[in-house]
Design a protein around this motif. Structure first.
Motif, PDB file in Angstrom:
ATOM      1  N   VAL A 115     -34.518  55.841  22.746  1.00 27.19           N
ATOM      2  CA  VAL A 115     -34.825  54.434  22.487  1.00 27.19           C
ATOM      3  C   VAL A 115     -34.290  53.583  23.643  1.00 27.19           C
ATOM      4  CG1 VAL A 115     -34.833  54.721  19.978  1.00 27.19           C
ATOM      5  CG2 VAL A 115     -32.707  54.098  21.132  1.00 27.19           C
ATOM      6  N   THR A 116     -34.741  52.354  23.718  1.00 23.51           N
ATOM      7  CA  THR A 116     -34.279  51.484  24.806  1.00 23.51           C
ATOM      8  C   THR A 116     -32.987  50.762  24.471  1.00 23.51           C
ATOM      9  OG1 THR A 116     -35.686  49.692  24.022  1.00 23.51           O
ATOM     10  CG2 THR A 116     -36.595  51.130  25.729  1.00 23.51           C
ATOM     11  N   ALA A 117     -32.714  50.512  23.193  1.00 15.85           N
ATOM     12  CA  ALA A 117     -31.492  49.803  22.806  1.00 15.85           C
ATOM     13  C   ALA A 117     -31.245  49.991  21.320  1.00 15.85           C
ATOM     14  CB  ALA A 117     -31.618  48.314  23.122  1.00 15.85           C
ATOM     15  N   LEU A 118     -29.995  49.730  20.911  1.00 17.59           N
ATOM     16  CA  LEU A 118     -29.616  49.700  19.505  1.00 17.59           C
ATOM     17  C   LEU A 118     -29.011  48.328  19.208  1.00 17.59           C
ATOM     18  CD1 LEU A 118     -28.097  53.278  19.391  1.00 17.59           C
ATOM     19  CD2 LEU A 118     -30.230  52.537  18.315  1.00 17.59           C
ATOM     20  N   LEU A 119     -28.820  48.013  17.944  1.00 19.74           N
ATOM     21  CA  LEU A 119     -28.420  46.657  17.582  1.00 19.74           C
ATOM     22  C   LEU A 119     -26.960  46.315  17.888  1.00 19.74           C
ATOM     23  CD1 LEU A 119     -30.433  46.039  14.314  1.00 19.74           C
ATOM     24  CD2 LEU A 119     -30.850  45.140  16.615  1.00 19.74           C
ATOM     25  N   LEU A 120     -26.103  47.315  18.089  1.00 19.57           N
ATOM     26  CA  LEU A 120     -24.729  47.035  18.528  1.00 19.57           C
ATOM     27  C   LEU A 120     -24.688  47.164  20.043  1.00 19.57           C
ATOM     28  CD1 LEU A 120     -21.728  46.445  17.978  1.00 19.57           C
ATOM     29  CD2 LEU A 120     -21.408  48.911  17.668  1.00 19.57           C
ATOM     30  N   GLU A 121     -24.368  46.093  20.721  1.00 18.05           N
ATOM     31  CA  GLU A 121     -24.326  46.079  22.187  1.00 18.05           C
ATOM     32  C   GLU A 121     -23.474  47.240  22.703  1.00 18.05           C
ATOM     33  OE1 GLU A 121     -25.272  44.868  25.931  1.00 18.05           O
ATOM     34  OE2 GLU A 121     -25.927  43.789  24.145  1.00 18.05           O
ATOM     35  N   GLY A 122     -24.050  48.069  23.559  1.00 19.49           N
ATOM     36  CA  GLY A 122     -23.335  49.190  24.154  1.00 19.49           C
ATOM     37  C   GLY A 122     -23.407  50.485  23.375  1.00 19.49           C
ATOM     38  N   ALA A 123     -23.924  50.436  22.151  1.00 18.92           N
ATOM     39  CA  ALA A 123     -24.064  51.667  21.366  1.00 18.92           C
ATOM     40  C   ALA A 123     -25.084  52.570  22.044  1.00 18.92           C
ATOM     41  CB  ALA A 123     -24.488  51.351  19.938  1.00 18.92           C
ATOM     42  N   LEU A 124     -24.758  53.836  22.145  1.00 18.23           N
ATOM     43  CA  LEU A 124     -25.635  54.814  22.789  1.00 18.23           C
ATOM     44  C   LEU A 124     -26.350  55.710  21.792  1.00 18.23           C
ATOM     45  CD1 LEU A 124     -23.246  55.912  25.692  1.00 18.23           C
ATOM     46  CD2 LEU A 124     -25.154  54.272  25.796  1.00 18.23           C
ATOM     47  N   VAL A 125     -25.872  55.757  20.547  1.00 18.70           N
ATOM     48  CA  VAL A 125     -26.446  56.673  19.561  1.00 18.70           C
ATOM     49  C   VAL A 125     -26.390  56.051  18.169  1.00 18.70           C
ATOM     50  CG1 VAL A 125     -24.245  57.890  19.213  1.00 18.70           C
ATOM     51  CG2 VAL A 125     -26.393  59.054  18.686  1.00 18.70           C
ATOM     52  N   GLU A 126     -27.434  56.340  17.392  1.00 17.17           N
ATOM     53  CA  GLU A 126     -27.470  56.004  15.968  1.00 17.17           C
ATOM     54  C   GLU A 126     -27.985  57.231  15.240  1.00 17.17           C
ATOM     55  OE1 GLU A 126     -29.541  52.839  12.864  1.00 17.17           O
ATOM     56  OE2 GLU A 126     -29.221  52.259  14.961  1.00 17.17           O
ATOM     57  N   ILE A 127     -27.337  57.576  14.130  1.00 15.67           N
ATOM     58  CA  ILE A 127     -27.717  58.773  13.372  1.00 15.67           C
ATOM     59  C   ILE A 127     -27.835  58.402  11.904  1.00 15.67           C
ATOM     60  CG2 ILE A 127     -27.093  61.140  12.726  1.00 15.67           C
ATOM     61  CD1 ILE A 127     -25.301  61.197  15.268  1.00 15.67           C
ATOM     62  N   ASP A 128     -28.957  58.803  11.280  1.00 17.93           N
ATOM     63  CA  ASP A 128     -29.058  58.683   9.829  1.00 17.93           C
ATOM     64  C   ASP A 128     -29.272  60.083   9.261  1.00 17.93           C
ATOM     65  OD1 ASP A 128     -31.867  59.343   9.575  1.00 17.93           O
ATOM     66  OD2 ASP A 128     -32.422  57.273   9.813  1.00 17.93           O
ATOM     67  N   VAL A 129     -28.851  60.277   8.006  1.00 16.77           N
ATOM     68  CA  VAL A 129     -28.955  61.595   7.374  1.00 16.77           C
ATOM     69  C   VAL A 129     -29.448  61.489   5.948  1.00 16.77           C
ATOM     70  CG1 VAL A 129     -27.109  62.575   8.826  1.00 16.77           C
ATOM     71  CG2 VAL A 129     -26.546  61.667   6.563  1.00 16.77           C
ATOM     72  N   THR A 130     -30.016  62.591   5.491  1.00 13.62           N
ATOM     73  CA  THR A 130     -30.381  62.782   4.085  1.00 13.62           C
ATOM     74  C   THR A 130     -29.709  64.068   3.623  1.00 13.62           C
ATOM     75  OG1 THR A 130     -32.516  61.725   4.461  1.00 13.62           O
ATOM     76  CG2 THR A 130     -32.291  63.059   2.466  1.00 13.62           C
ATOM     77  N   ALA A 131     -29.047  63.989   2.494  1.00 12.93           N
ATOM     78  CA  ALA A 131     -28.362  65.161   1.931  1.00 12.93           C
ATOM     79  C   ALA A 131     -28.856  65.406   0.514  1.00 12.93           C
ATOM     80  CB  ALA A 131     -26.840  64.934   1.922  1.00 12.93           C
ATOM     81  N   VAL A 132     -28.663  66.617   0.033  1.00 12.05           N
ATOM     82  CA  VAL A 132     -28.985  66.969  -1.346  1.00 12.05           C
ATOM     83  C   VAL A 132     -27.739  67.594  -1.957  1.00 12.05           C
ATOM     84  CG1 VAL A 132     -30.443  68.354  -2.857  1.00 12.05           C
ATOM     85  CG2 VAL A 132     -31.420  67.319  -0.812  1.00 12.05           C
ATOM     86  N   ILE A 133     -27.322  67.020  -3.078  1.00 15.74           N
ATOM     87  CA  ILE A 133     -26.108  67.508  -3.753  1.00 15.74           C
ATOM     88  C   ILE A 133     -26.402  67.816  -5.206  1.00 15.74           C
ATOM     89  CG2 ILE A 133     -24.547  66.275  -2.203  1.00 15.74           C
ATOM     90  CD1 ILE A 133     -24.216  64.128  -4.366  1.00 15.74           C
ATOM     91  N   ASP A 134     -25.492  68.538  -5.846  1.00 16.69           N
ATOM     92  CA  ASP A 134     -25.643  68.803  -7.274  1.00 16.69           C
ATOM     93  C   ASP A 134     -25.715  67.492  -8.009  1.00 16.69           C
ATOM     94  OD1 ASP A 134     -25.524  71.496  -6.727  1.00 16.69           O
ATOM     95  OD2 ASP A 134     -23.454  71.744  -7.387  1.00 16.69           O
ATOM     96  N   GLY A 135     -26.586  67.414  -8.959  1.00 15.76           N
ATOM     97  CA  GLY A 135     -26.748  66.158  -9.682  1.00 15.76           C
ATOM     98  C   GLY A 135     -26.765  66.393 -11.114  1.00 15.76           C
TER      99      GLY A 135
END
Length: 135
Positions: A115-135
């Motif tokens: 990507v060209t930029a993220l919303l926090l000035e100077g941030a180089l990486v953003e990571i989102d995750v999806t997990a599955v747990i016992d429910g």
């Protein structure tokens, strides 16, 4: 209901050690964690200019967030990684961060996007995750 997660590395795909190409889950409860950047609760950037340091911070924050719902990195089935000005030469840094977080056998399916930029000035990486747990 208990969750079952299966990680498959098809022989016809280029299987890299830091993520799993195909992950299935059955049962359980799905956990979605928004994209995180290397910022403190005050909005201060952690590890300016250092992709490895920022990834380590983000993965630590992911781990701590997942603990709040009883999840671990082994429960993650999908991650998306967004990197500012992504270059092929970033691969070793990315691989190390992922291997340090997931270990050898419990990696998630993964997409890495430049990507060209993220919303926090100077941030180089953003990571989102999806997990599955016992429910």
């Amino acid at each position: 209901m208990s969750a079952t997660i299966e990680r498959i590395r098809p022989e016809f795909l280029w299987n890299k050690p830091h993520f799993t190409n195909l992950v299935t889950s059955e049962g359980g409860r799905t956990v979605h964690l928004s994209g995180l950047v290397a910022g403190t609760i005050e909005g201060e950037l952690v590890g300016p200019g250092d992709l490895g340091a920022q990834m380590a911070y983000v993965y630590d924050t992911i781990r701590r967030s997942l603990e709040l719902v009883g999840a671990t990195p082994a429960d993650i089935v999908r991650q998306r990684v967004f990197i500012v000005d992504l270059k092929p030469s970033d691969r070793p840094t990315i691989m190390k961060a992922m291997m340090d977080f997931y270990g050898d056998d419990e990696s998630a399916s993964s997409t890495c996007v430049g990507v060209t930029a993220l919303l926090l000035e100077g941030a180089l990486v953003e990571i989102d995750v999806t997990a599955v747990i016992d429910g």
